[in-house]
Design a protein around this motif. Structure first.
Motif, PDB file in Angstrom:
ATOM      1  N   ASP A 195       0.817  -1.188  -0.229  1.00  0.00           N
ATOM      2  CA  ASP A 195       0.104   0.039   0.037  1.00  0.00           C
ATOM      3  C   ASP A 195       0.822   1.360   0.010  1.00  0.00           C
ATOM      4  O   ASP A 195       1.456   1.561   0.867  1.00  0.00           O
ATOM      5  CB  ASP A 195      -0.949   0.006   1.022  1.00  0.00           C
ATOM      6  CG  ASP A 195      -2.120   1.254   1.378  1.00  0.00           C
ATOM      7  OD1 ASP A 195      -1.859   2.094   0.243  1.00  0.00           O
ATOM      8  OD2 ASP A 195      -2.807   1.024   1.826  1.00  0.00           O
ATOM      9  N   GLY A 196       1.221   1.850  -1.108  1.00  0.00           N
ATOM     10  CA  GLY A 196       2.133   2.786  -1.214  1.00  0.00           C
ATOM     11  C   GLY A 196       3.630   2.446  -0.757  1.00  0.00           C
ATOM     12  O   GLY A 196       4.161   1.501  -1.391  1.00  0.00           O
ATOM     13  N   ASN A 197       3.969   3.118   0.255  1.00  0.00           N
ATOM     14  CA  ASN A 197       5.554   2.680   0.528  1.00  0.00           C
ATOM     15  C   ASN A 197       5.203   1.653   1.767  1.00  0.00           C
ATOM     16  O   ASN A 197       6.457   1.094   2.509  1.00  0.00           O
ATOM     17  CB  ASN A 197       6.153   3.738   0.986  1.00  0.00           C
ATOM     18  CG  ASN A 197       6.562   4.449  -0.079  1.00  0.00           C
ATOM     19  OD1 ASN A 197       7.012   4.056  -1.324  1.00  0.00           O
ATOM     20  ND2 ASN A 197       6.431   5.752  -0.018  1.00  0.00           N
ATOM     21  N   PHE A 198       4.275   1.040   1.986  1.00  0.00           N
ATOM     22  CA  PHE A 198       3.704   0.340   3.115  1.00  0.00           C
ATOM     23  C   PHE A 198       3.864  -1.157   2.400  1.00  0.00           C
ATOM     24  O   PHE A 198       3.257  -1.432   1.618  1.00  0.00           O
ATOM     25  CB  PHE A 198       2.741   0.649   4.003  1.00  0.00           C
ATOM     26  CG  PHE A 198       2.242  -0.495   5.093  1.00  0.00           C
ATOM     27  CD1 PHE A 198       2.735  -0.344   6.325  1.00  0.00           C
ATOM     28  CD2 PHE A 198       1.621  -1.649   4.680  1.00  0.00           C
ATOM     29  CE1 PHE A 198       2.579  -1.028   7.110  1.00  0.00           C
ATOM     30  CE2 PHE A 198       1.171  -2.684   5.945  1.00  0.00           C
ATOM     31  CZ  PHE A 198       1.926  -2.116   7.067  1.00  0.00           C
ATOM     32  N   LEU A 199       4.851  -1.983   3.032  1.00  0.00           N
ATOM     33  CA  LEU A 199       5.020  -3.456   2.528  1.00  0.00           C
ATOM     34  C   LEU A 199       4.844  -4.368   3.731  1.00  0.00           C
ATOM     35  O   LEU A 199       5.445  -4.062   4.881  1.00  0.00           O
ATOM     36  CB  LEU A 199       6.384  -3.795   1.761  1.00  0.00           C
ATOM     37  CG  LEU A 199       6.746  -2.865   0.484  1.00  0.00           C
ATOM     38  CD1 LEU A 199       8.114  -3.178   0.260  1.00  0.00           C
ATOM     39  CD2 LEU A 199       5.598  -3.083  -0.418  1.00  0.00           C
ATOM     40  N   ALA A 200       4.383  -5.387   3.462  1.00  0.00           N
ATOM     41  CA  ALA A 200       4.009  -6.303   4.522  1.00  0.00           C
ATOM     42  C   ALA A 200       3.808  -7.882   3.828  1.00  0.00           C
ATOM     43  O   ALA A 200       3.536  -7.862   2.912  1.00  0.00           O
ATOM     44  CB  ALA A 200       3.000  -6.185   5.515  1.00  0.00           C
ATOM     45  N   VAL A 201       4.326  -8.822   4.666  1.00  0.00           N
ATOM     46  CA  VAL A 201       3.942 -10.261   4.389  1.00  0.00           C
ATOM     47  C   VAL A 201       3.200 -10.799   5.683  1.00  0.00           C
ATOM     48  O   VAL A 201       3.561 -10.366   6.860  1.00  0.00           O
ATOM     49  CB  VAL A 201       5.270 -11.086   4.288  1.00  0.00           C
ATOM     50  CG1 VAL A 201       6.140 -10.279   3.166  1.00  0.00           C
ATOM     51  CG2 VAL A 201       6.108 -10.685   5.548  1.00  0.00           C
ATOM     52  N   VAL A 202       2.437 -11.784   5.353  1.00  0.00           N
ATOM     53  CA  VAL A 202       1.564 -12.517   6.333  1.00  0.00           C
ATOM     54  C   VAL A 202       1.639 -13.921   6.200  1.00  0.00           C
ATOM     55  O   VAL A 202       1.854 -14.268   4.995  1.00  0.00           O
ATOM     56  CB  VAL A 202       0.151 -12.148   6.332  1.00  0.00           C
ATOM     57  CG1 VAL A 202      -0.497 -12.814   7.292  1.00  0.00           C
ATOM     58  CG2 VAL A 202      -0.025 -10.695   6.196  1.00  0.00           C
ATOM     59  N   SER A 233      -6.691  -5.227   8.589  1.00  0.00           N
ATOM     60  CA  SER A 233      -8.045  -4.415   8.026  1.00  0.00           C
ATOM     61  C   SER A 233      -8.142  -5.236   6.432  1.00  0.00           C
ATOM     62  O   SER A 233      -9.084  -5.202   5.957  1.00  0.00           O
ATOM     63  CB  SER A 233      -8.098  -3.238   7.862  1.00  0.00           C
ATOM     64  OG  SER A 233      -6.953  -2.898   6.963  1.00  0.00           O
ATOM     65  N   LYS A 234      -6.874  -5.754   5.831  1.00  0.00           N
ATOM     66  CA  LYS A 234      -6.958  -6.296   4.502  1.00  0.00           C
ATOM     67  C   LYS A 234      -6.965  -7.813   4.739  1.00  0.00           C
ATOM     68  O   LYS A 234      -7.310  -8.238   3.655  1.00  0.00           O
ATOM     69  CB  LYS A 234      -5.546  -5.730   4.090  1.00  0.00           C
ATOM     70  CG  LYS A 234      -5.200  -4.605   3.793  1.00  0.00           C
ATOM     71  CD  LYS A 234      -3.953  -4.140   3.150  1.00  0.00           C
ATOM     72  CE  LYS A 234      -3.728  -2.711   3.345  1.00  0.00           C
ATOM     73  NZ  LYS A 234      -3.802  -2.005   1.948  1.00  0.00           N
ATOM     74  N   ILE A 235      -6.995  -8.472   5.802  1.00  0.00           N
ATOM     75  CA  ILE A 235      -7.309  -9.928   5.835  1.00  0.00           C
ATOM     76  C   ILE A 235      -8.397  -9.904   6.910  1.00  0.00           C
ATOM     77  O   ILE A 235      -8.435 -10.751   8.035  1.00  0.00           O
ATOM     78  CB  ILE A 235      -6.325 -10.957   6.011  1.00  0.00           C
ATOM     79  CG1 ILE A 235      -5.106 -10.103   6.618  1.00  0.00           C
ATOM     80  CG2 ILE A 235      -5.845 -11.622   4.951  1.00  0.00           C
ATOM     81  CD1 ILE A 235      -4.072 -10.981   7.017  1.00  0.00           C
ATOM     82  N   PRO A 236      -9.858  -9.784   6.783  1.00  0.00           N
ATOM     83  CA  PRO A 236     -10.852  -9.652   7.814  1.00  0.00           C
ATOM     84  C   PRO A 236     -10.946 -11.175   8.303  1.00  0.00           C
ATOM     85  O   PRO A 236     -10.778 -12.063   7.849  1.00  0.00           O
ATOM     86  CB  PRO A 236     -12.199  -9.503   7.175  1.00  0.00           C
ATOM     87  CG  PRO A 236     -11.609  -8.674   5.816  1.00  0.00           C
ATOM     88  CD  PRO A 236     -10.251  -9.356   5.521  1.00  0.00           C
ATOM     89  N   GLY A 237     -11.205 -11.210   9.655  1.00  0.00           N
ATOM     90  CA  GLY A 237     -11.386 -12.507  10.352  1.00  0.00           C
ATOM     91  C   GLY A 237     -10.350 -13.186  10.998  1.00  0.00           C
ATOM     92  O   GLY A 237     -10.458 -13.727  11.958  1.00  0.00           O
ATOM     93  N   LYS A 238      -8.938 -12.684  10.552  1.00  0.00           N
ATOM     94  CA  LYS A 238      -7.962 -13.574  10.742  1.00  0.00           C
ATOM     95  C   LYS A 238      -7.279 -12.546  11.922  1.00  0.00           C
ATOM     96  O   LYS A 238      -6.687 -11.481  11.536  1.00  0.00           O
ATOM     97  CB  LYS A 238      -6.877 -13.751   9.708  1.00  0.00           C
ATOM     98  CG  LYS A 238      -7.440 -14.884   8.941  1.00  0.00           C
ATOM     99  CD  LYS A 238      -7.322 -16.034   9.390  1.00  0.00           C
ATOM    100  CE  LYS A 238      -7.455 -17.241   8.317  1.00  0.00           C
ATOM    101  NZ  LYS A 238      -7.482 -18.607   8.960  1.00  0.00           N
ATOM    102  N   PRO A 239      -6.793 -13.105  13.198  1.00  0.00           N
ATOM    103  CA  PRO A 239      -5.940 -12.504  14.027  1.00  0.00           C
ATOM    104  C   PRO A 239      -4.644 -12.334  13.444  1.00  0.00           C
ATOM    105  O   PRO A 239      -4.072 -13.437  12.861  1.00  0.00           O
ATOM    106  CB  PRO A 239      -6.130 -13.081  15.308  1.00  0.00           C
ATOM    107  CG  PRO A 239      -6.956 -14.201  15.253  1.00  0.00           C
ATOM    108  CD  PRO A 239      -7.237 -14.419  13.874  1.00  0.00           C
TER     109      PRO A 239
END
Lengths: 166, 747, 462
Positions: B264-271, B414-420
């Motif tokens: 998301d823009g300059n925000f990068l994450a892995v799950v 907020s981008k993967i609803p339901g999952k903690p």
């Protein structure tokens, strides 16, 4: 890959990438809280556990090297209801502020006290070279480790007495 | 894990309790239409502590028909032992055993809003509120019992969760409460217990959190494990102003266990499913990212000029009489570098977006309510749909990465609803991205008259603000890095009694002519915010170093010099006590050893602390070790003496570490001190031989707080001890070996 | 009678020889100077002495870590036994408090103490003899103004007959060239200064030149690599194994900072050297680098070519690529047991993106992997690089409690094969076992080198 390891006397089988650091296996697969992630670089000591009697930094230990070895974490030193002597000493001397570094400190101390039940102040400091505390609890940590040595010795004395009596 | 997974809303609380209704005051999350109190014609009377903001007794104390007692605080346990101290206060005034109280800390769904747990104010604000609320609840219960038993209140006493009559009759609190009995506004006056009758307060109650921490029980947000929880890691830009130009996320996506790779823009994450899978994927994603970097950082080697160049506004902190340069003049320029909080455990948070569209966030933030506001704004959610629950983190020491990690977790969840989703920062992320304690420049020009008294005092400090805490989303890294980026709020110069960058800039000593100015720097080339004691650390260092030099010029013992300029009897008492216990009169220092003394009253309105130190300097290496520390503190009425001692010892050692070793390193683009090898802190080899804390008890006096009182005085005492040992004054923090060697040369 | 005559002749011969030897060996006592310790010196002279003492690294041998500086008593292991350093603080009874400047000058020049006894060459007077009288005067001023410490050094632990000090006269006759260095007019001023510093007080050769059976430096293999405190002092002549050859700039940077981007951080006893050199002016550091690189000479074309490739690989934006310092190319584990360990335990730091001195050195740049003797890399794997106390420094965790002797050998064998073109190391497991057990004694120091805190202990001494 399936790897078997012994933690606090219990055998476990985990299915992980063999390069996974032991720290993540302890926390993630075995749901143990004692070993903490602090730096992942072997610089701060908060992940310290005892392996075959010696303190090691679990963030630097690929789990594949742990097969067949005996690991002790702080959970292996006693429970909240029946704390072991090291835990008792830290509670008695209130040797924690945030407490995050404390399990690592205690495991370094555990390895030291096994080897040397009455360490000098310099020996305790030496054993804690790699353990960082940010709250400034150092004076209490030193005192608690000295106290733990006393408690352990006191705990072993009655046995010795019995031995003599027998 | 019950309590953590429990969805607490006001509705469930009401449904779940047959007895005393907890009706949170207006503005609380999920507030229902309350039994509206009549609109007061005049502003309501001021109430003690945080009661003033949350005026209903049942916001603080709940008693259920089953006789269970719950106490609420908006403050959070940060490792400072506040949970235990507040519990003592509640137990004392309620006449309940501490072990029998359920104690609920900062939670936007349950507790009062007490802003931030900061500024050593928890005892003043929450301690005072709980104490008064508890005393008033006890009074209400006693009053109710007079009706039940038909006897005068003098015939009754509260004890062990019951009210006892002299004739032996007993009724439990649970039986006494009914309906809205405690849902009443607090009164300005309470009948507090007399210090002589204390059972719990003033005693060293063992900290309630320590047994779990030393036995491996879940104690931190890091230890929170929810069903189906995923692990996330963020990839931060390599430098503060970098922007993402290219991203190959394929390698990360293909890694085992990876659930999601986000940009998301300059925000990068892995799950990922497992934690180390997330770490590995983070590395792969980092390797696949290309960034455009810009040189936005100042030249570290010319920090004083940089700070002066950033000045845009000047505020007057204090002014009296007229400055003059007659008499003997002492002038000096002191500096303090950027320094980190450096919690041993990097920041961590867990968040879950639930099916009903509400978001739960577990965080070690210092302010659950402000953090909620910021997260809600970032996610464009109504505030009441965001629920922030405090859980302990690694030591706090101010505004570190906690709120940012919470925002990271919230944005990812907020981008993967339901999952903690659990997010933990890596060590270098904490070192590189937490807001630092700001660099400062302090200039002093002081004069002595011919009686050897301070006649004139001009003090100028250059500093950013020391608070960029959330409230707005712009305070959160994730919000700044998103494609639809939020901007930080512009910083404003504000002069307040408790101070910010100017905290403790006004010396407490008797000085007829003085002027204290804050040269304000609105631009922040490095991200900065609150670090334990704010400007008080550097200002006290500069002031108390100067006081020592003036004492030398006046040829007066530094303790005597301080006393001769100090009227406040409580200040004099701690100065005299520390000097006496140290043996200041007789302390003859061998070669390469020195003694140093310093004093401050934190914020000029909170705890008094004086400290004497003995330090050894090794001229060959420049190594300094503080060997012995003796301090005296007065933080008002004592609640937990061991807690005060523990916090003060900790403050002293941490300040020694800041003072001897610590400075953020950076080049023009990047932060380069990103771990403990490049940012060294105190290790056991240099820990003092002894640290004493002597407490002056002030029964009946207000709580003054303890946590930050030692930071400034300890720094100055180190400086003064080095001066005493070597004859050289050091002006620039930290006192590294190089600086010591350069100062003393071959002598 | 004949027999008696032979005996008489022999005895006479022995007496003559002994007399000659005695004449050779005998040095007079220089009377005690009662006022020496009270003398005052110009601060500039003391300051200069401080710099020179740092260059000479006096503190390293003359101080037991954790004890007062210069108070002696440190055991220096040699092939002939352990020699304990003396107390060189101005304490009258146990130090050099009674030494006149003349006595001090003689000790530096001739290796003889005030009473006239020969000193063991563990005290490197074969180098210090080159030091000018003027510099010795400054050193004397510095030492005599240190705090006096009463501390008696333990007795040396040497084999007979080495305990008989006059024998040292014979050693000196054979191996000791007394006096200042011959000028070499063909060389630059910087080179001459560099030689004076490196050959004299700096005594680089004491560690970096191999020693013969009598413990004397083998001048034919000048700077050819030696040993100190359980560490290999690498060859710093044409035999240097640095993958990117040293040049003046890189060596000066290394000596100044204790690390270099292409060579890594100093370790073992060298950390004290680089730590102490921080007191020297840049010009002197540069001069030492000029001299030492002149001894190394130009690299062979093959070495130069390989170095050029490495430079290209590691210069420029190699370290700027990733945001995470441990991001390394994802390599599949597998292959040999050594490779699996390397990938899991070593690669994340040593193939990471963190610059020196804080990141792990990429082994393509490592001298240790190419060294003829694996001792240093064994020491580092087993004992790590302990953190310096309060100073920024490289930190590496010790792996001795994690890896068995065989596992260390496996990983080193893999690394030798992958990162070096040299022959495989032989006898690894035994060397590792001896190092671990303390049979081979190793001094462990943090990488800032001038650590005096009491944690510079060896192997299993605990």
């Amino acid at each position: 890959m399936s790897i078997s390891l012994t933690v606090n006397g219990s055998p476990h089988q985990v299915d992980v990438d063999p390069a996974t650091p032991l720290l993540y296996v302890l926390r993630d697969d075995l749901a143990l809280n004692g070993a903490k992630y602090g730096c992942g670089l072997g610089q701060c000591g908060s992940c310290t556990v005892v392996m075959d009697g010696e303190a090691v930094l679990s963030c630097m230990v690929p789990v594949m090297l742990v097969e067949g070895r005996e690991i002790t974490t702080i959970e292996g030193l006693g429970t909240i209801d029946e704390p072991g002597p090291l835990q008792q000493a830290f509670i008695e001397l209130q040797a924690a502020q945030c407490g995050y570094c404390i399990p690592g400190m205690m495991m370094s101390a555990h390895a030291l006290l096994r080897r040397k039940p009455r360490p000098s102040d310099a020996e305790i400091r030496e054993a804690l070279t790699t353990n960082l505390c940010r709250c400034g609890t150092h004076m209490r940590i030193l005192a608690a480790i000295r106290r733990a040595g006393e408690l352990m010795q006191a705990a072993s004395l009655p046995e010795a007495d019995e031995g003599r009596a027998g | 894990m019950g309590i953590l997974q429990h969805e607490i809303t006001r509705r469930t609380v009401i449904v779940g309790t047959g007895g005393l209704v907890v009706s949170f005051s207006l503005g609380r999350a999920f507030a229902q239409a309350p039994a509206t109190p009549p609109a007061p014609p005049a502003p309501p009377a001021s109430l003690p502590g945080s009661l003033d903001d949350d005026r209903f007794l049942d916001s603080w104390i709940r008693i259920d028909p089953d006789n269970s007692v719950t106490v609420f605080t908006g403050k959070a346990e940060l490792g400072q032992g506040i949970r235990t101290a507040l519990l003592q206060v509640a137990a004392e005034e309620l006449e309940v055993d501490p072990a029998e109280i359920e104690f609920v800390t900062a939670d936007t769904g349950r507790t009062p809003n007490e802003g931030f747990t900061a500024g050593s104010q928890s005892m003043q604000n929450s301690g005072t509120a709980i104490r008064n609320a508890a005393a008033q609840v006890r009074a209400l219960l006693l009053a109710e019992a007079t009706k039940r038993f038909g006897v005068a209140v003098a015939e009754l006493r509260a004890e062990n969760k019951s009210v006892l009559a002299k004739d032996g009759r007993r009724v439990s609190y649970g039986e006494l409460v009914s309906g809205q009995m405690l849902h009443v506004e607090a009164q300005p006056q309470s009948s507090l217990k007399q210090p002589g009758t204390f059972r719990v307060m003033g005693k060293p109650l063992p900290r309630v959190d320590i047994p779990a921490k030393v036995t491996g029980q879940p104690a931190y947000v890091h230890d929170l494990r929810l069903d189906g929880m995923l692990h996330a890691r963020v990839v931060r830009p390599p430098s503060p102003a970098a922007t993402l130009t290219e991203l190959d996320q394929g390698a990360a996506e293909r890694m085992p266990g990876v659930v999601s790779v986000m940009r998301d823009g300059n925000f990068l994450a892995v799950v990922a499913e497992k934690e180390f899978q997330a770490v590995s994927a983070m590395r792969a994603l980092a390797a696949g990212a290309r960034w455009q970097e810009r040189d936005t950082l100042p030249d570290q080697t010319t920090l004083p000029a940089v700070l002066q160049g950033l000045e845009r506004e000047v505020g007057t902190v204090a002014e009296a009489g007229a400055l003059s340069s007659d008499g003997k003049v002492f002038e000096a320029t002191y500096t303090r570098p950027y320094q980190i909080h450096g919690s041993i455990g990097p920041s961590c948070a867990v968040a879950q977006m639930k099916a009903d569209g509400t978001l739960d966030v577990w965080s070690h933030t210092q302010g659950v309510f402000p953090d909620r506001e910021a997260i809600a704004e970032m996610l464009a959610m109504p505030e009441e749909k965001v629920h922030v629950i405090h859980m302990e983190g690694s030591g706090c020491y101010g505004h570190n990465g906690a709120d940012d990690a919470a925002a990271d977790a919230a944005l990812i969840a907020s981008k993967i609803p339901g999952k903690p989703v659990r997010v933990q920062w890596m060590r270098e992320q904490e070192h590189s991205w937490e807001p630092y304690g700001p660099a400062m420049l302090m200039k002093v020009s002081a004069t002595l008259d011919d009686q050897g008294r301070i006649a004139s005092w001009a003090y100028d400090l250059w500093s950013n603000t020391h608070s960029t805490r959330p409230g707005g989303a712009g305070a959160l890294l994730a919000a700044r890095h998103k494609a639809q980026a939020f901007q930080p709020e512009p910083a404003e110069l504000r002069i307040s009694p408790s101070g910010n960058g100017d905290r403790n800039a006004n010396p407490l000593y008797t000085i007829p002519n003085k002027r204290v100015l804050w040269h304000f720097l609105p631009d922040m080339p490095l991200r900065v915010s609150a670090l334990r004691a704010l400007g008080g650390y550097a200002n006290v260092f500069a002031i108390e170093s100067t006081i020592d030099e003036l004492a030398l010029m006046a040829e007066v013992d530094p303790v005597e010099f301080r006393l001769s300029h100090m009227e406040d009897p409580r200040a004099r008492a701690v100065i005299e006590l520390a000097a006496e216990r140290f043996g200041w009169d007789k302390a003859q220092m061998p070669r390469n050893r020195g003694r140093g003394f310093a004093f401050a009253r934190y914020k000029n309105l909170a705890a008094y602390l004086a400290v004497a130190m003995e330090a050894e300097v090794e001229p060959e290496t420049g190594r300094v070790r503080v060997a012995r520390v003796v301090s005296a503190i007065d933080s008002g009425e004592i609640v937990n003496p061991d807690g005060i001692r523990n916090q003060t010892e900790g403050g002293i050692l941490q300040s020694i570490s800041w003072t001897l070793y610590e400075a953020v390193a950076f080049d023009r683009t990047r932060i380069t001190s990103t771990d403990w090898s490049s940012y060294p802190i105190l290790r056991f080899a240099s820990v003092p031989d002894s640290v004493e804390v002597h407490i002056v008890d002030r029964p009946g006096e207000p709580f003054l707080g303890t946590g930050e009182a030692a930071q400034g005085p300890a720094a100055a005492a180190v400086a003064n001890a080095i001066r005493n040992a070597t004859g050289k004054r050091l002006y620039d923090l930290p006192f590294t070996r190089d600086r010591i060697r350069n100062a003393i040369g071959g002598a | 009678m004949w027999a008696l005559r032979v005996v008489i002749v022999c005895v006479a011969a022995i007496i003559v020889a002994a007399g000659a030897f005695f004449f050779l060996a005998w040095r007079s006592e220089i009377p005690e100077d009662a006022s020496a310790a009270e003398a005052t010196f110009a601060p500039e002279l003391v300051g200069k002495g401080a710099q020179l003492a740092a260059l000479g690294n006096c503190i390293a041998c003359h101080t037991v870590p954790g004890k007062p500086a210069f108070s002696g008593g440190l055991g220096v292991p040699t092939p002939f036994g352990t020699i304990y350093s003396t107390n060189i603080t101005p304490d009258r009874e146990t130090g050099i408090g009674g030494w006149s400047e003349e006595a001090f000058q003689r000790a530096m020049n001739e290796g003889v103490d005030r009473r006239g006894s020969h000193l063991y060459p563990a005290f490197p007077y074969d180098h210090f003899t080159h030091v000018s009288a003027e510099d010795n005067r400054a050193l004397y001023a510095f030492l005599m103004t240190r705090p006096a410490v009463k501390a008696e050094a333990p007795q040396n632990d040497l084999q007979f007959p080495l305990t008989y000090r006059p024998l040292l006269a014979a050693w000196k006759l054979a191996f000791f060239d007394r006096g200042e260095l011959e000028p070499d007019t063909s060389q630059s001023e910087a080179w001459t200064r560099g030689r004076y510093l490196a050959e004299g007080l700096g005594h680089c050769g004491a560690c970096h030149t191999p020693r013969n059976a009598f413990g004397a430096e083998d001048r034919d293999q000048y700077f050819g690599g030696g040993e100190a405190e359980g560490w290999q002092a690498y060859a710093i002549n044409k035999d240097s194994k640095a993958p990117i050859p040293w040049d003046e700039q890189s060596l000066a940077f290394y000596l100044r900072n204790g690390w270099h981007e292409f060579h890594g951080v100093s370790r073992g006893p060298m950390t004290e050297v680089t730590g102490n050199l921080s007191g020297l002016p840049d010009s002197d550091i540069m001069a030492i680098a000029t001299y030492v690189t002149s001894i190394m000479g130009d690299p062979t074309p093959e070495r130069g070519q390989r170095a050029a490739q490495l430079r290209e690989q590691f210069e420029g934006d190699y370290f700027e690529q990733a945001a995470d310092s441990q991001s390394s190319p994802v390599s599949a584990s597998g292959g040999s047991p050594g490779e699996a360990i390397y990938v899991a335990a070593c690669a994340s730091c040593h193939e990471g993106q963190r610059r020196q001195p804080f990141g792990g050195l990429n082994f393509d740049l490592s001298t240790a992997v190419n060294a003829p003797n694996p001792q240093n890399i064994v020491n580092v794997v087993l004992f790590g690089l302990p953190p310096a106390d309060g100073e920024a420094s490289a930190v590496m965790p010790a792996f001795r409690h994690l890896l068995s002797d065989q596992q260390v050998a496996d990983v080193l064998t893999y690394m030798r094969e992958r990162f070096s073109e040299e022959q495989p190391w032989a006898g690894l497991v035994e060397l590792i076992a001896n190092t671990r057990s303390g049979a081979h004694k190793v001094t462990i120091r943090p990488s800032d080198g001038i650590e005096r805190a009491p944690h510079n202990v060896g192997a299993e001494e605990g």
